[in-house]
Design a protein around this motif. Structure first.
Motif, PDB file in Angstrom:
ATOM      1  N   THR A 115      -4.979  19.093 -11.013  1.00 46.22           N
ATOM      2  CA  THR A 115      -4.613  20.462 -11.403  1.00 46.22           C
ATOM      3  C   THR A 115      -4.945  21.468 -10.296  1.00 46.22           C
ATOM      4  O   THR A 115      -4.258  22.474 -10.153  1.00 46.22           O
ATOM      5  N   GLN A 116      -5.951  21.188  -9.491  1.00 48.42           N
ATOM      6  CA  GLN A 116      -6.336  22.099  -8.402  1.00 48.42           C
ATOM      7  C   GLN A 116      -5.172  22.305  -7.427  1.00 48.42           C
ATOM      8  O   GLN A 116      -4.996  23.390  -6.875  1.00 48.42           O
ATOM      9  N   TYR A 117      -4.386  21.258  -7.198  1.00 51.52           N
ATOM     10  CA  TYR A 117      -3.267  21.365  -6.259  1.00 51.52           C
ATOM     11  C   TYR A 117      -2.117  22.190  -6.828  1.00 51.52           C
ATOM     12  O   TYR A 117      -1.287  22.695  -6.079  1.00 51.52           O
ATOM     13  N   ARG A 118      -2.060  22.355  -8.134  1.00 48.68           N
ATOM     14  CA  ARG A 118      -0.979  23.134  -8.745  1.00 48.68           C
ATOM     15  C   ARG A 118      -1.088  24.607  -8.364  1.00 48.68           C
ATOM     16  O   ARG A 118      -0.074  25.311  -8.293  1.00 48.68           O
ATOM     17  N   GLU A 119      -2.302  25.058  -8.120  1.00 46.26           N
ATOM     18  CA  GLU A 119      -2.541  26.457  -7.762  1.00 46.26           C
ATOM     19  C   GLU A 119      -2.632  26.672  -6.251  1.00 46.26           C
ATOM     20  O   GLU A 119      -2.683  27.808  -5.793  1.00 46.26           O
ATOM     21  N   MET A 120      -2.672  25.592  -5.484  1.00 41.43           N
ATOM     22  CA  MET A 120      -2.910  25.677  -4.044  1.00 41.43           C
ATOM     23  C   MET A 120      -1.588  25.705  -3.272  1.00 41.43           C
ATOM     24  O   MET A 120      -0.667  24.961  -3.597  1.00 41.43           O
ATOM     25  N   ASP A 121      -1.516  26.558  -2.270  1.00 38.77           N
ATOM     26  CA  ASP A 121      -0.343  26.602  -1.399  1.00 38.77           C
ATOM     27  C   ASP A 121      -0.383  25.389  -0.473  1.00 38.77           C
ATOM     28  O   ASP A 121      -1.253  25.281   0.391  1.00 38.77           O
ATOM     29  N   LEU A 122       0.540  24.472  -0.666  1.00 43.73           N
ATOM     30  CA  LEU A 122       0.591  23.265   0.159  1.00 43.73           C
ATOM     31  C   LEU A 122       1.804  23.263   1.091  1.00 43.73           C
ATOM     32  O   LEU A 122       2.043  22.269   1.775  1.00 43.73           O
ATOM     33  N   ASP A 123       2.557  24.374   1.120  1.00 46.53           N
ATOM     34  CA  ASP A 123       3.703  24.465   2.025  1.00 46.53           C
ATOM     35  C   ASP A 123       3.224  24.320   3.464  1.00 46.53           C
ATOM     36  O   ASP A 123       2.282  24.983   3.890  1.00 46.53           O
ATOM     37  N   GLY A 124       3.847  23.425   4.181  1.00 53.46           N
ATOM     38  CA  GLY A 124       3.479  23.187   5.572  1.00 53.46           C
ATOM     39  C   GLY A 124       2.277  22.292   5.756  1.00 53.46           C
ATOM     40  O   GLY A 124       1.870  22.039   6.887  1.00 53.46           O
ATOM     41  N   SER A 125       1.704  21.798   4.660  1.00 50.44           N
ATOM     42  CA  SER A 125       0.543  20.900   4.771  1.00 50.44           C
ATOM     43  C   SER A 125       1.024  19.466   4.972  1.00 50.44           C
ATOM     44  O   SER A 125       1.792  18.957   4.154  1.00 50.44           O
ATOM     45  N   PRO A 126       0.581  18.802   6.034  1.00 52.22           N
ATOM     46  CA  PRO A 126       0.966  17.403   6.231  1.00 52.22           C
ATOM     47  C   PRO A 126       0.342  16.501   5.163  1.00 52.22           C
ATOM     48  O   PRO A 126      -0.682  16.845   4.567  1.00 52.22           O
ATOM     49  N   VAL A 127       0.963  15.369   4.957  1.00 52.47           N
ATOM     50  CA  VAL A 127       0.467  14.366   4.016  1.00 52.47           C
ATOM     51  C   VAL A 127       0.230  13.076   4.779  1.00 52.47           C
ATOM     52  O   VAL A 127       1.071  12.652   5.582  1.00 52.47           O
ATOM     53  N   ILE A 128      -0.921  12.471   4.535  1.00 53.98           N
ATOM     54  CA  ILE A 128      -1.188  11.136   5.067  1.00 53.98           C
ATOM     55  C   ILE A 128      -0.547  10.140   4.115  1.00 53.98           C
ATOM     56  O   ILE A 128      -0.801  10.169   2.913  1.00 53.98           O
ATOM     57  N   LYS A 129       0.298   9.278   4.649  1.00 49.96           N
ATOM     58  CA  LYS A 129       0.916   8.203   3.877  1.00 49.96           C
ATOM     59  C   LYS A 129       0.306   6.889   4.345  1.00 49.96           C
ATOM     60  O   LYS A 129       0.289   6.598   5.545  1.00 49.96           O
ATOM     61  N   ILE A 130      -0.197   6.104   3.409  1.00 50.32           N
ATOM     62  CA  ILE A 130      -0.719   4.776   3.722  1.00 50.32           C
ATOM     63  C   ILE A 130       0.224   3.749   3.124  1.00 50.32           C
ATOM     64  O   ILE A 130       0.478   3.756   1.921  1.00 50.32           O
ATOM     65  N   ALA A 131       0.744   2.883   3.991  1.00 52.63           N
ATOM     66  CA  ALA A 131       1.575   1.759   3.561  1.00 52.63           C
ATOM     67  C   ALA A 131       0.655   0.544   3.475  1.00 52.63           C
ATOM     68  O   ALA A 131       0.238   0.003   4.505  1.00 52.63           O
ATOM     69  N   PRO A 132       0.303   0.116   2.260  1.00 50.29           N
ATOM     70  CA  PRO A 132      -0.620  -1.010   2.120  1.00 50.29           C
ATOM     71  C   PRO A 132      -0.040  -2.311   2.681  1.00 50.29           C
ATOM     72  O   PRO A 132       1.138  -2.613   2.488  1.00 50.29           O
ATOM     73  N   GLU A 133      -0.882  -3.051   3.381  1.00 47.48           N
ATOM     74  CA  GLU A 133      -0.518  -4.378   3.882  1.00 47.48           C
ATOM     75  C   GLU A 133      -1.285  -5.474   3.155  1.00 47.48           C
ATOM     76  O   GLU A 133      -0.852  -6.619   3.129  1.00 47.48           O
ATOM     77  N   ARG A 134      -2.444  -5.090   2.585  1.00 48.57           N
ATOM     78  CA  ARG A 134      -3.253  -6.057   1.843  1.00 48.57           C
ATOM     79  C   ARG A 134      -4.184  -5.313   0.898  1.00 48.57           C
ATOM     80  O   ARG A 134      -4.704  -4.259   1.226  1.00 48.57           O
ATOM     81  N   PHE A 135      -4.347  -5.885  -0.304  1.00 46.66           N
ATOM     82  CA  PHE A 135      -5.286  -5.365  -1.292  1.00 46.66           C
ATOM     83  C   PHE A 135      -6.360  -6.411  -1.538  1.00 46.66           C
ATOM     84  O   PHE A 135      -6.051  -7.598  -1.645  1.00 46.66           O
ATOM     85  N   VAL A 136      -7.615  -5.969  -1.651  1.00 47.62           N
ATOM     86  CA  VAL A 136      -8.716  -6.869  -1.995  1.00 47.62           C
ATOM     87  C   VAL A 136      -9.442  -6.260  -3.197  1.00 47.62           C
ATOM     88  O   VAL A 136     -10.260  -5.356  -3.040  1.00 47.62           O
ATOM     89  N   PRO A 137      -9.118  -6.735  -4.404  1.00 48.68           N
ATOM     90  CA  PRO A 137      -9.852  -6.251  -5.577  1.00 48.68           C
ATOM     91  C   PRO A 137     -11.117  -7.063  -5.799  1.00 48.68           C
ATOM     92  O   PRO A 137     -11.176  -8.244  -5.428  1.00 48.68           O
ATOM     93  N   TRP A 138     -12.133  -6.430  -6.402  1.00 48.05           N
ATOM     94  CA  TRP A 138     -13.394  -7.127  -6.658  1.00 48.05           C
ATOM     95  C   TRP A 138     -13.906  -6.772  -8.034  1.00 48.05           C
ATOM     96  O   TRP A 138     -13.891  -5.608  -8.433  1.00 48.05           O
ATOM     97  N   SER A 139     -14.360  -7.776  -8.760  1.00 49.20           N
ATOM     98  CA  SER A 139     -15.111  -7.678 -10.000  1.00 49.20           C
ATOM     99  C   SER A 139     -14.367  -6.981 -11.129  1.00 49.20           C
ATOM    100  O   SER A 139     -14.914  -6.125 -11.799  1.00 49.20           O
ATOM    101  N   PHE A 140     -13.143  -7.372 -11.339  1.00 49.12           N
ATOM    102  CA  PHE A 140     -12.407  -6.857 -12.498  1.00 49.12           C
ATOM    103  C   PHE A 140     -12.626  -7.781 -13.656  1.00 49.12           C
ATOM    104  O   PHE A 140     -11.786  -8.579 -14.030  1.00 49.12           O
ATOM    105  N   GLN A 141     -13.823  -7.690 -14.235  1.00 46.66           N
ATOM    106  CA  GLN A 141     -14.199  -8.518 -15.382  1.00 46.66           C
ATOM    107  C   GLN A 141     -13.761  -7.835 -16.665  1.00 46.66           C
ATOM    108  O   GLN A 141     -13.800  -6.605 -16.748  1.00 46.66           O
ATOM    109  N   PRO A 142     -13.355  -8.613 -17.638  1.00 47.96           N
ATOM    110  CA  PRO A 142     -13.036  -7.980 -18.934  1.00 47.96           C
ATOM    111  C   PRO A 142     -14.262  -7.241 -19.462  1.00 47.96           C
ATOM    112  O   PRO A 142     -15.379  -7.750 -19.379  1.00 47.96           O
ATOM    113  N   GLN A 143     -14.050  -6.013 -19.935  1.00 48.39           N
ATOM    114  CA  GLN A 143     -15.156  -5.213 -20.452  1.00 48.39           C
ATOM    115  C   GLN A 143     -15.328  -5.490 -21.951  1.00 48.39           C
ATOM    116  O   GLN A 143     -14.343  -5.633 -22.662  1.00 48.39           O
ATOM    117  N   PRO A 144     -16.586  -5.557 -22.419  1.00 47.56           N
ATOM    118  CA  PRO A 144     -16.829  -5.814 -23.849  1.00 47.56           C
ATOM    119  C   PRO A 144     -16.334  -4.662 -24.704  1.00 47.56           C
ATOM    120  O   PRO A 144     -16.226  -3.556 -24.289  1.00 47.56           O
TER     121      PRO A 144
END
Length: 144
Positions: A115-144
């Motif tokens: 919501t903070q970005y809805r009020e912020m002037d972002l015109d002319g602000s560059p965006v970093i784009k990350i194109a993922p090449e690999r994901f490493v997830p850890w410890s996604f255990q089912p929660q009780p």
């Protein structure tokens, strides 16, 4: 496109912050917390107009990405109950978006999430784009 299991993709979409690691041409690492959005294919972070001590074009992360586009991003969740710890580590390539439809879509995605970005002037602000090449997830255990 690298595949990511749905629980891990949902974790990335919901997470509020991450830590972006860049390195300069000599390999000197630099890590910074960021806000980001994940659309299922790419990760975006806007270089917003929050107070900074130097111009956006001279930020260490920007200079590093221009010199060496290889980046890592860690999105983690911590709790005192260590059985709930988890993270997704992303390895990819970053670029700066400065114009075009993808930039506009990225800003829309970020405004939808923060919501903070809805009020912020972002015109002319560059965006970093990350194109993922690999994901490493850890410890996604089912929660009780």
């Amino acid at each position: 496109m690298v595949e990511l299991a749905e629980p891990h993709a949902n974790f990335l979409r919901a997470a509020r912050t991450a830590h972006l690691a860049t390195a300069d041409q000599d390999g000197q690492p630099h890590v910074i917390p960021i806000c980001f959005a994940f659309n299922g294919r790419s990760i975006y972070s806007v270089l917003d107009r929050k107070p900074k001590s130097i111009p956006v074009a001279r930020l260490r992360r920007v200079l590093n990405i221009l010199a060496n586009p290889k980046v890592s991003l860690v999105v983690d969740h911590y709790e005192e109950a260590w059985s709930h710890l988890r993270y997704v580590l992303v390895f990819g390539r970053a670029e700066l978006l400065t114009e075009g439809d993808e930039l506009a879509s990225a800003v829309d995605l970020l405004r939808e999430k923060y919501t903070q970005y809805r009020e912020m002037d972002l015109d002319g602000s560059p965006v970093i784009k990350i194109a993922p090449e690999r994901f490493v997830p850890w410890s996604f255990q089912p929660q009780p």
